[in-house]
Write an enzyme that holds these catalytic residues in place. Structure first.
Site, PDB file in Angstrom:
ATOM      1  N   ASP A  60      43.119  40.435  31.325  1.00 40.24           N
ATOM      2  CA  ASP A  60      42.899  41.846  31.029  1.00 40.24           C
ATOM      3  C   ASP A  60      43.091  42.185  29.548  1.00 40.24           C
ATOM      4  O   ASP A  60      43.053  43.345  29.160  1.00 40.24           O
ATOM      5  CB  ASP A  60      43.809  42.704  31.923  1.00 40.24           C
ATOM      6  N   LYS A  96      48.216  45.765  42.858  1.00 39.73           N
ATOM      7  CA  LYS A  96      47.021  45.071  43.342  1.00 39.73           C
ATOM      8  C   LYS A  96      47.405  44.125  44.468  1.00 39.73           C
ATOM      9  O   LYS A  96      48.527  43.621  44.486  1.00 39.73           O
ATOM     10  CB  LYS A  96      46.415  44.225  42.213  1.00 39.73           C
ATOM     11  N   LYS A 144      40.683  46.188  24.737  1.00 38.00           N
ATOM     12  CA  LYS A 144      41.715  46.463  25.749  1.00 38.00           C
ATOM     13  C   LYS A 144      42.700  45.303  25.735  1.00 38.00           C
ATOM     14  O   LYS A 144      42.313  44.136  25.822  1.00 38.00           O
ATOM     15  CB  LYS A 144      41.068  46.607  27.133  1.00 38.00           C
ATOM     16  N   ASP A 201      47.758  42.677  34.216  1.00 35.95           N
ATOM     17  CA  ASP A 201      47.523  43.897  34.993  1.00 35.95           C
ATOM     18  C   ASP A 201      47.886  43.658  36.455  1.00 35.95           C
ATOM     19  O   ASP A 201      47.082  43.163  37.236  1.00 35.95           O
ATOM     20  CB  ASP A 201      46.049  44.317  34.867  1.00 35.95           C
ATOM     21  N   ASP A 217      46.711  51.697  38.473  1.00 41.56           N
ATOM     22  CA  ASP A 217      45.857  50.530  38.218  1.00 41.56           C
ATOM     23  C   ASP A 217      44.653  50.883  37.335  1.00 41.56           C
ATOM     24  O   ASP A 217      43.970  50.001  36.829  1.00 41.56           O
ATOM     25  CB  ASP A 217      45.388  49.937  39.552  1.00 41.56           C
ATOM     26  N   ARG A 252      41.915  52.710  30.749  1.00 46.30           N
ATOM     27  CA  ARG A 252      41.398  53.937  30.133  1.00 46.30           C
ATOM     28  C   ARG A 252      42.519  54.766  29.512  1.00 46.30           C
ATOM     29  O   ARG A 252      42.283  55.522  28.576  1.00 46.30           O
ATOM     30  CB  ARG A 252      40.615  54.747  31.180  1.00 46.30           C
TER      31      ARG A 252
HETATM   32  N1  BES Z   1      41.706  45.286  34.895  1.00 45.23           N
HETATM   33  C1  BES Z   1      41.094  45.964  35.967  1.00 45.23           C
HETATM   34  C2  BES Z   1      39.588  45.743  36.057  1.00 45.23           C
HETATM   35  C3  BES Z   1      39.121  44.334  36.347  1.00 45.23           C
HETATM   36  C4  BES Z   1      38.745  43.982  37.620  1.00 45.23           C
HETATM   37  C5  BES Z   1      38.998  43.417  35.339  1.00 45.23           C
HETATM   38  C6  BES Z   1      38.270  42.716  37.874  1.00 45.23           C
HETATM   39  C7  BES Z   1      38.530  42.140  35.587  1.00 45.23           C
HETATM   40  C8  BES Z   1      38.162  41.787  36.863  1.00 45.23           C
HETATM   41  C9  BES Z   1      41.320  47.470  35.828  1.00 45.23           C
HETATM   42  O1  BES Z   1      42.472  47.861  35.185  1.00 45.23           O
HETATM   43  C10 BES Z   1      41.415  48.023  37.233  1.00 45.23           C
HETATM   44  O2  BES Z   1      42.324  47.666  37.912  1.00 45.23           O
HETATM   45  N2  BES Z   1      40.448  48.857  37.577  1.00 45.23           N
HETATM   46  C11 BES Z   1      40.389  49.432  38.869  1.00 45.23           C
HETATM   47  C12 BES Z   1      40.150  50.916  38.675  1.00 45.23           C
HETATM   48  C13 BES Z   1      40.372  51.729  39.908  1.00 45.23           C
HETATM   49  C14 BES Z   1      41.842  51.792  40.270  1.00 45.23           C
HETATM   50  C15 BES Z   1      39.830  53.112  39.651  1.00 45.23           C
HETATM   51  C16 BES Z   1      39.233  48.801  39.627  1.00 45.23           C
HETATM   52  O3  BES Z   1      38.215  48.512  39.026  1.00 45.23           O
HETATM   53  O4  BES Z   1      39.391  48.566  40.802  1.00 45.23           O
HETATM   54 ZN    ZN Z   2      43.220  46.475  33.790  1.00 45.61          ZN
HETATM   55 ZN    ZN Z   3      44.175  47.984  36.495  1.00 43.20          ZN
END
Ligand code: BES
Ligand code: ZN
Ligand code: ZN
Length: 531
Positions: A318, A307, A295, A300, A377, A381
């Site tokens: 990220d 966020k 990835k 991000d 966010d 995926r």
């Molecule tokens: N990059 C984040 C996941 C992440 C969180 C990486 C903490 C490292 C530390 C990912 O893109 C994300 O934001 N995921 C969300 C998904 C949700 C919106 C379904 C999450 O995990 O909150």
């Molecule tokens: Zn991410």
């Molecule tokens: Zn994200």
């Protein structure tokens, strides 16, 4: 990085050093001459040292060949990982005390280990050397590019020698292992550097530059293809480009290829943990083909589904999956593995702006499947869907993706352990075994079939979130699985262990850990050595 590490033969006399490190099951089992052991024992008993796994204690040794004794507990089973962490803790201790020379005694390995009175390390001498190099060199790492004072402090504290003393019969293999471990470290350090670099510098183009540097250094053994926005569009990567739309930084699709030269001594058949089916006509004697995917979101922000401030603080990480893949490629040639390896990264930023993708938008992925984007966010995926689409076109024996995919995985497994998902048991076992010897903890989580329906959309083939918190690491993995056809595939969710916010494992200083590099290198090596 330039730490003078070596292995030496354990003789009768104790080596001269500032710190002497030994491993012990308890205060009464020190592998030291009797008089010294007695003295240290009294000290350890007083300070309630019990010898539990990873426990450590320093004992002053004035008047002997060393200043301090540093004792690491092994618990009942002395594993390679306890050893690696112990070496790392020893390096940290030596530096923190302002000392210069560390000597580590390890009498209990090699052919004579069974006769040793002391705790023995049940691992091959090569693996011991490898773990020694990893523990010592990785603990010594600091990212000081923007901290001149810290860089100066590091220079002042530079160690003069880190010696591992082993029985004569094991010494040659241990030295070989040290050379091998130094390669693991090079790859890991590159991954750490890329993750630690601020996002405004480590842009998608900067990642592509790294890939270019790696390909150039290979003098033609690695080929690199870079696709710009237009080329990605022409290929139909609608999901990846939707994420990239909000950013001023141009996206780039990176594809590195390693094809071993002809005349390789071993030409492993496709079977077992490679995940290949031997019935696939014509491919019987071909080399395994593995696609590594990282990835590569260089920052991000969440996009329009922005966020909160604290959630964004560490989001330069990220691209840790991409960094791991580049780390692997930076050392791949040195391994000479008879495996065709591809590295694929869809690199972009996830930013909010007037051009950004909006919640409710529907995009068409490379595979043809349409996706309703309800939360911008959940972008990883989306980019990965298109990379997986590109990967399956190669009909690989296995695909392994590394992604900082979900906060939910950190909730499930904590900060140190990666989630492992796979549609094949043998591939999961092979990746799990590689991770275990690498000292990179992973734990398998299930692809729960019954949860798949939650990804169905009213207006598209899929939606990118399920709208509730429960099982979100699993549903994210299930989303990815929609794009792998039936290719053997493993997914590592590294959201926790790719970055150490505080120091928990002595091998990993605060910051990017380079998680995944050592697991992938071991996986590829094992795959290449299979009959
Ligand atoms: N990059 C984040 C996941 C992440 C969180 C990486 C903490 C490292 C530390 C990912 O893109 C994300 O934001 N995921 C969300 C998904 C949700 C919106 C379904 C999450 O995990 O909150
Ligand atoms: Zn991410
Ligand atoms: Zn994200």
């Amino acid at each position: 990085m330039s730490l003078p590490i070596r292995s030496r033969v354990l003789g009768g006399a104790l080596p001269r050093a500032d710190v002497l490190l030994v491993f012990a099951r308890g205060p009464r089992e020190l592998p030291l001459p009797r008089s010294l052991a007695r003295r240290a024992e009294a000290h350890l008993v007083r300070s309630q040292f019990r010898g539990g796994g990873g426990e450590s204690h320093a004992v002053p040794l004035a008047g002997t060949s060393a200043r301090d004794l540093f004792v690491i507990g092994t618990g009942k089973e002395f594993t390679l990982d306890i050893f690696r962490r112990g070496v790392a803790a020893g390096v940290r201790y030596t530096k923190a005390e302002g000392y210069r020379r560390l000597a580590i005694l390890l009498p209990g390995i090699g052919p004579a280990a069974g006769r040793s009175r002391y705790v023995t390390l049940s691992a091959s001498p090569v693996d011991v050397g490898r773990a020694f190099a990893e523990g010592a060199l990785l603990a010594n790492y600091r990212f000081t590019t923007y901290a001149p004072e810290a860089a100066e402090r590091e220079r002042r504290r530079k160690l003069e020698a880190v010696d591992l003393l082993v029985p004569r019969a094991a010494q040659r293999d241990v030295s070989g292992g040290i050379r091998r471990g130094s390669i693991d470290v090079l790859g890991t350090v590159l991954a750490r550097d890329l993750v630690n670099e601020p996002a405004s510098r480590m842009t998608p183009s900067a990642l592509a530059d790294q890939a270019r540097t790696i390909a150039k250094a290979s003098k033609g053994s690695l080929t690199l293809t870079l696709l710009d926005r237009k080329q990605c569009e022409a290929r139909g990567m609608g999901a990846f480009l939707a994420v990239a739309r909000g950013s001023a930084q141009p996206p780039v699709f990176i594809h590195l290829t390693y094809k071993p030269g002809t005349g390789h001594p071993t030409s492993p058949r496709l079977r077992g943990a490679s995940g290949a089916v031997s019935s696939r006509g014509g491919r019987q004697d071909a080399l395994p083909r593995v696609v590594l995917i990282g990835k590569g979101i260089t920052f991000d922000s969440g996009g329009l589904s922005l966020k909160p401030a604290e959630g964004m603080e560490t989001m330069k990480i990220d691209m840790a999956g991409a960094a791991a893949v580049l780390g692997v490629f930076s050392v791949l040639l040195k391994l000479k593995v008879p495996v065709e390896v591809h590295g694929m990264i869809a690199a972009c930023e996830n930013m909010p702006s007037g051009t950004a993708v909006k919640p409710g938008d529907i995009v068409r992925s490379l595979s043809g499947k349409t996706i309703e984007i309800l939360n911008t966010d959940a972008e990883g995926r989306l980019t990965l869907a298109d990379v997986l689409g590109e990967a399956v076109k190669l009909k690989p024996t296995a695909i392994i993706d590394l992604a900082t995919l979900t906060g939910a995985c950190v909730v499930a497994l904590g900060e140190d352990v990666a989630g492992l998902f796979s549609n094949r048991d043998d591939l999961a076992m092979a990746v799990g075994a590689a991770a275990a010897t690498a000292g990179e903890p992973v734990w398998r989580l299930p692809l729960v079939r019954e949860y798949r329906d939650q990804l169905k959309s009213e207006v598209a083939d899929l939606k990118n979130i399920i709208g509730k918190r429960w099982g979100a690491a699993i549903t994210a993995a299930l989303f990815l699985e929609e794009f792998v056809d039936d290719v053997p595939w493993a997914h590592l969710d590294l959201a926790g262990p790719s970055y150490a916010e505080r120091q928990t494992n002595p091998v990993n200083p605060v910051g990017g850990t380079g998680f995944g590099v050592r697991t992938l290198l071991r996986y590829l090596e094992k795959l290449g050595s299979r009959e």
